[in-house]
Motif scaffolding. Structure first.
Motif, PDB file in Angstrom:
ATOM      1  N   GLU A 166     -10.280  12.216  -5.916  1.00 10.68           N
ATOM      2  CA  GLU A 166      -9.949  11.502  -4.687  1.00 10.68           C
ATOM      3  C   GLU A 166      -9.580  10.058  -4.997  1.00 10.68           C
ATOM      4  OE1 GLU A 166     -12.690  12.720  -1.205  1.00 10.68           O
ATOM      5  OE2 GLU A 166     -13.950  12.659  -3.019  1.00 10.68           O
ATOM      6  N   PHE A 167      -8.691   9.539  -4.186  1.00 10.41           N
ATOM      7  CA  PHE A 167      -8.237   8.158  -4.320  1.00 10.41           C
ATOM      8  C   PHE A 167      -8.269   7.505  -2.939  1.00 10.41           C
ATOM      9  CE2 PHE A 167      -6.186  10.828  -7.434  1.00 10.41           C
ATOM     10  CZ  PHE A 167      -6.356  10.131  -8.624  1.00 10.41           C
TER      11      PHE A 167
ATOM     12  N   ASP B 120      -2.101   7.613   4.647  1.00  8.13           N
ATOM     13  CA  ASP B 120      -1.510   6.344   4.205  1.00  8.13           C
ATOM     14  C   ASP B 120      -2.411   5.582   3.229  1.00  8.13           C
ATOM     15  OD1 ASP B 120      -3.366   5.833   6.190  1.00  8.13           O
ATOM     16  OD2 ASP B 120      -2.226   4.176   7.070  1.00  8.13           O
ATOM     17  N   ASN B 121      -3.722   5.907   3.170  1.00  2.00           N
ATOM     18  CA  ASN B 121      -4.619   5.197   2.247  1.00  2.00           C
ATOM     19  C   ASN B 121      -5.537   6.115   1.441  1.00  2.00           C
ATOM     20  OD1 ASN B 121      -6.327   5.982   4.345  1.00  2.00           O
ATOM     21  ND2 ASN B 121      -7.583   4.147   4.164  1.00  2.00           N
ATOM     22  N   TYR B 122      -5.310   7.423   1.512  1.00  2.00           N
ATOM     23  CA  TYR B 122      -6.203   8.380   0.847  1.00  2.00           C
ATOM     24  C   TYR B 122      -5.383   9.530   0.274  1.00  2.00           C
ATOM     25  CZ  TYR B 122      -9.709  12.111   0.405  1.00  2.00           C
ATOM     26  OH  TYR B 122     -10.499  13.125  -0.063  1.00  2.00           O
ATOM     27  N   LEU B 123      -5.816   9.990  -0.898  1.00  2.00           N
ATOM     28  CA  LEU B 123      -5.162  11.131  -1.533  1.00  2.00           C
ATOM     29  C   LEU B 123      -6.226  11.990  -2.196  1.00  2.00           C
ATOM     30  CD1 LEU B 123      -1.742  10.957  -2.940  1.00  2.00           C
ATOM     31  CD2 LEU B 123      -3.381  12.142  -4.340  1.00  2.00           C
ATOM     32  N   TYR B 124      -6.158  13.292  -1.972  1.00  3.83           N
ATOM     33  CA  TYR B 124      -7.094  14.240  -2.577  1.00  3.83           C
ATOM     34  C   TYR B 124      -6.291  15.286  -3.331  1.00  3.83           C
ATOM     35  CZ  TYR B 124     -10.137  18.410  -2.674  1.00  3.83           C
ATOM     36  OH  TYR B 124     -10.829  19.537  -3.054  1.00  3.83           O
TER      37      TYR B 124
ATOM     38  N   PRO C 146       0.814  -1.217   0.000  1.00  9.09           N
ATOM     39  CA  PRO C 146       0.000   0.000   0.000  1.00  9.09           C
ATOM     40  C   PRO C 146       0.852   1.273   0.000  1.00  9.09           C
ATOM     41  CG  PRO C 146      -0.878  -1.579   1.562  1.00  9.09           C
ATOM     42  CD  PRO C 146       0.417  -2.142   1.061  1.00  9.09           C
ATOM     43  N   THR C 147       1.931   1.279   0.754  1.00 13.12           N
ATOM     44  CA  THR C 147       2.806   2.456   0.823  1.00 13.12           C
ATOM     45  C   THR C 147       3.411   2.753  -0.537  1.00 13.12           C
ATOM     46  OG1 THR C 147       3.311   1.945   3.118  1.00 13.12           O
ATOM     47  CG2 THR C 147       4.818   3.443   1.991  1.00 13.12           C
ATOM     48  N   GLU C 148       3.868   1.709  -1.234  1.00 13.97           N
ATOM     49  CA  GLU C 148       4.442   1.904  -2.571  1.00 13.97           C
ATOM     50  C   GLU C 148       3.379   2.359  -3.566  1.00 13.97           C
ATOM     51  OE1 GLU C 148       8.027  -1.436  -2.452  1.00 13.97           O
ATOM     52  OE2 GLU C 148       6.004  -2.048  -3.028  1.00 13.97           O
ATOM     53  N   ALA C 149       2.166   1.814  -3.450  1.00  7.30           N
ATOM     54  CA  ALA C 149       1.085   2.174  -4.370  1.00  7.30           C
ATOM     55  C   ALA C 149       0.714   3.652  -4.225  1.00  7.30           C
ATOM     56  CB  ALA C 149      -0.133   1.293  -4.126  1.00  7.30           C
ATOM     57  N   ILE C 150       0.569   4.113  -2.991  1.00  8.46           N
ATOM     58  CA  ILE C 150       0.231   5.528  -2.761  1.00  8.46           C
ATOM     59  C   ILE C 150       1.383   6.424  -3.206  1.00  8.46           C
ATOM     60  CG2 ILE C 150      -0.077   7.252  -0.920  1.00  8.46           C
ATOM     61  CD1 ILE C 150      -2.681   5.966  -1.565  1.00  8.46           C
TER      62      ILE C 150
ATOM     63  N   THR D  28      -1.851  20.645 -11.247  1.00 10.17           N
ATOM     64  CA  THR D  28      -2.340  19.742 -10.210  1.00 10.17           C
ATOM     65  C   THR D  28      -1.768  20.136  -8.859  1.00 10.17           C
ATOM     66  OG1 THR D  28      -2.356  17.949 -11.820  1.00 10.17           O
ATOM     67  CG2 THR D  28      -2.460  17.323  -9.529  1.00 10.17           C
ATOM     68  N   GLU D  29      -2.608  20.036  -7.846  1.00  7.75           N
ATOM     69  CA  GLU D  29      -2.153  20.308  -6.485  1.00  7.75           C
ATOM     70  C   GLU D  29      -2.717  19.234  -5.560  1.00  7.75           C
ATOM     71  OE1 GLU D  29      -2.402  23.762  -3.025  1.00  7.75           O
ATOM     72  OE2 GLU D  29      -3.387  24.104  -4.947  1.00  7.75           O
ATOM     73  N   ILE D  30      -1.832  18.568  -4.832  1.00 10.21           N
ATOM     74  CA  ILE D  30      -2.280  17.593  -3.839  1.00 10.21           C
ATOM     75  C   ILE D  30      -2.656  18.367  -2.583  1.00 10.21           C
ATOM     76  CG2 ILE D  30      -1.600  15.651  -2.378  1.00 10.21           C
ATOM     77  CD1 ILE D  30       0.116  14.670  -4.734  1.00 10.21           C
ATOM     78  N   ILE D  31      -3.891  18.164  -2.137  1.00  8.21           N
ATOM     79  CA  ILE D  31      -4.436  18.923  -1.012  1.00  8.21           C
ATOM     80  C   ILE D  31      -4.334  18.136   0.291  1.00  8.21           C
ATOM     81  CG2 ILE D  31      -6.508  20.066  -0.098  1.00  8.21           C
ATOM     82  CD1 ILE D  31      -5.303  21.372  -2.655  1.00  8.21           C
TER      83      ILE D  31
END
Length: 170
Positions: free
Chosen positions: A132-133, A113-117, A89-93, A106-109
């Motif tokens: 969102e991911f 460890d399991n979510y990205l917006y 999971p860490t490598e995937a994120i 693009t801007e990461i807000i």
């Protein structure tokens, strides 16, 4: 009448030249913004209040408008496959974050460890899309939701964006 027409001809010529110069200036300004990657106009809209992991443990549902895709949606208009991964999971994120950071405007807000917006801004008009991911390690997939803040149609941009990210992750 002949005298008035002759008197107006230089004035008409001057007006035509001025209008042409204004149009050239507008075109030059637009081209400058387009080449610089900056938006000519900005229509960011307001950040939705349903961003983040919902009480159901999933991402929010898509609205009824066709400007959203989600891997949780079952209908053809909004549904899209989640992003598969074959790593930790860490490598995937981390890989997902790198892919997103390499995309323009693009801007990461927010990132856990399991979510990205992230917020993506369109080049010409400055519309903002919220993407969102959510990582599901038991299924080895990353769920995704990509939605436009404004308007009804996105001309397929959210779906295309997710497919670009999918291709970059492969």
């Amino acid at each position: 009448m002949t005298v008035q027409t002759q008197k107006l001809s230089p004035l008409r010529l001057i007006l035509k030249v001025l209008i042409s110069l204004v149009l050239v200036a507008i075109f030059a300004i637009g081209a400058t913004f387009a080449l610089s990657g900056e938006s000519l106009m900005k229509f960011p809209g307001k950040q939705p209040t349903n961003i983040g992991i919902q009480s159901s443990g999933q991402l929010a549902s898509c609205p009824n408008t066709p400007n959203c895709v989600s891997s949780y949606s079952q209908d053809a208009e909004h549904g899209i496959e989640p992003l598969a991964y074959n790593s930790t999971p860490t490598e995937a994120i981390a890989k997902l974050k790198t892919v997103i950071q390499n995309l323009e405007r693009t801007e990461i807000i927010e990132e856990t460890d399991n979510y990205l917006y992230a917020q993506f801004t369109t080049p010409l008009m400055g519309f903002v899309d919220d993407v969102e991911f959510l990582l599901d390690d038991s299924a080895k997939v990353i769920h995704v939701r990509s939605a436009s803040r404004l308007g009804k149609s996105d001309l397929g941009l959210n779906r295309k964006r997710v497919e670009i990210i999918r291709a970059e992750l492969s």
